[in-house]
Scaffold this motif. Sequence first.
Motif, PDB file in Angstrom:
ATOM      1  N   ALA A  89      42.841  29.241  28.030  1.00 50.32           N
ATOM      2  CA  ALA A  89      43.412  30.465  27.468  1.00 50.32           C
ATOM      3  C   ALA A  89      42.420  31.622  27.363  1.00 50.32           C
ATOM      4  N   TYR A  90      41.123  31.314  27.278  1.00 53.76           N
ATOM      5  CA  TYR A  90      40.147  32.382  27.061  1.00 53.76           C
ATOM      6  C   TYR A  90      39.111  32.505  28.180  1.00 53.76           C
ATOM      7  N   GLU A  91      38.594  31.384  28.633  1.00 52.60           N
ATOM      8  CA  GLU A  91      37.536  31.445  29.644  1.00 52.60           C
ATOM      9  C   GLU A  91      38.068  31.747  31.047  1.00 52.60           C
ATOM     10  N   ILE A  92      39.156  31.111  31.425  1.00 56.19           N
ATOM     11  CA  ILE A  92      39.720  31.335  32.763  1.00 56.19           C
ATOM     12  C   ILE A  92      40.160  32.793  32.942  1.00 56.19           C
ATOM     13  N   PRO A  93      40.856  33.408  31.974  1.00 53.84           N
ATOM     14  CA  PRO A  93      41.190  34.832  32.135  1.00 53.84           C
ATOM     15  C   PRO A  93      39.953  35.732  32.255  1.00 53.84           C
ATOM     16  N   LYS A  94      38.864  35.388  31.554  1.00 45.95           N
ATOM     17  CA  LYS A  94      37.620  36.160  31.687  1.00 45.95           C
ATOM     18  C   LYS A  94      37.092  36.080  33.117  1.00 45.95           C
ATOM     19  N   ILE A  95      37.190  34.899  33.709  1.00 43.46           N
ATOM     20  CA  ILE A  95      36.720  34.714  35.076  1.00 43.46           C
ATOM     21  C   ILE A  95      37.528  35.573  36.047  1.00 43.46           C
ATOM     22  N   THR A  96      38.847  35.497  35.946  1.00 46.99           N
ATOM     23  CA  THR A  96      39.683  36.276  36.876  1.00 46.99           C
ATOM     24  C   THR A  96      39.490  37.778  36.656  1.00 46.99           C
ATOM     25  N   LYS A  97      39.352  38.192  35.419  1.00 49.58           N
ATOM     26  CA  LYS A  97      39.140  39.608  35.138  1.00 49.58           C
ATOM     27  C   LYS A  97      37.790  40.074  35.687  1.00 49.58           C
ATOM     28  N   THR A  98      36.756  39.289  35.500  1.00 50.08           N
ATOM     29  CA  THR A  98      35.417  39.653  35.987  1.00 50.08           C
ATOM     30  C   THR A  98      35.424  39.768  37.503  1.00 50.08           C
ATOM     31  N   ILE A  99      36.040  38.827  38.170  1.00 53.74           N
ATOM     32  CA  ILE A  99      36.079  38.866  39.623  1.00 53.74           C
ATOM     33  C   ILE A  99      36.861  40.083  40.108  1.00 53.74           C
ATOM     34  N   LYS A 100      37.966  40.382  39.448  1.00 50.39           N
ATOM     35  CA  LYS A 100      38.782  41.537  39.824  1.00 50.39           C
ATOM     36  C   LYS A 100      37.996  42.832  39.638  1.00 50.39           C
ATOM     37  N   LEU A 101      37.291  42.975  38.516  1.00 51.25           N
ATOM     38  CA  LEU A 101      36.533  44.191  38.238  1.00 51.25           C
ATOM     39  C   LEU A 101      35.345  44.363  39.180  1.00 51.25           C
TER      40      LEU A 101
END
Length: 104
Positions: A89-101
């Motif tokens: 719920a918290y770490e995976i969304p950070k990963i996808t957001k970081t990669i997108k940015l």
Amino acid sequence: MFYEFIFYCRELESFLFRNQIQEFKEGDHDSFFAEVMLRYIQAESLKIPQTEKQKYPNLPWDKIDSLWEKDLARAYDYIDLKMLYYICAYEIPKITKTIKLEAR
């Protein structure tokens, strides 16, 4: 390799959102699905060359690569469901957001 890694991260993220999962319970199919997806994420992460990982220095690659052994498996045949939920719920969304940015 990298695309599969991203794919599994996004699939897991959307699974939690789509099903409005707030926690995992023992013996639940949702937690089993999340475990499997995290194994895929870790397996794909291990296939990514260091040169590719260096393009995303803000991601905790060491943690992703050892996700299963260090954070989830607390004892034989026991998975820490709270930690599993936290990662999903918290770490995976950070990963996808970081990669997108950083891909911009």
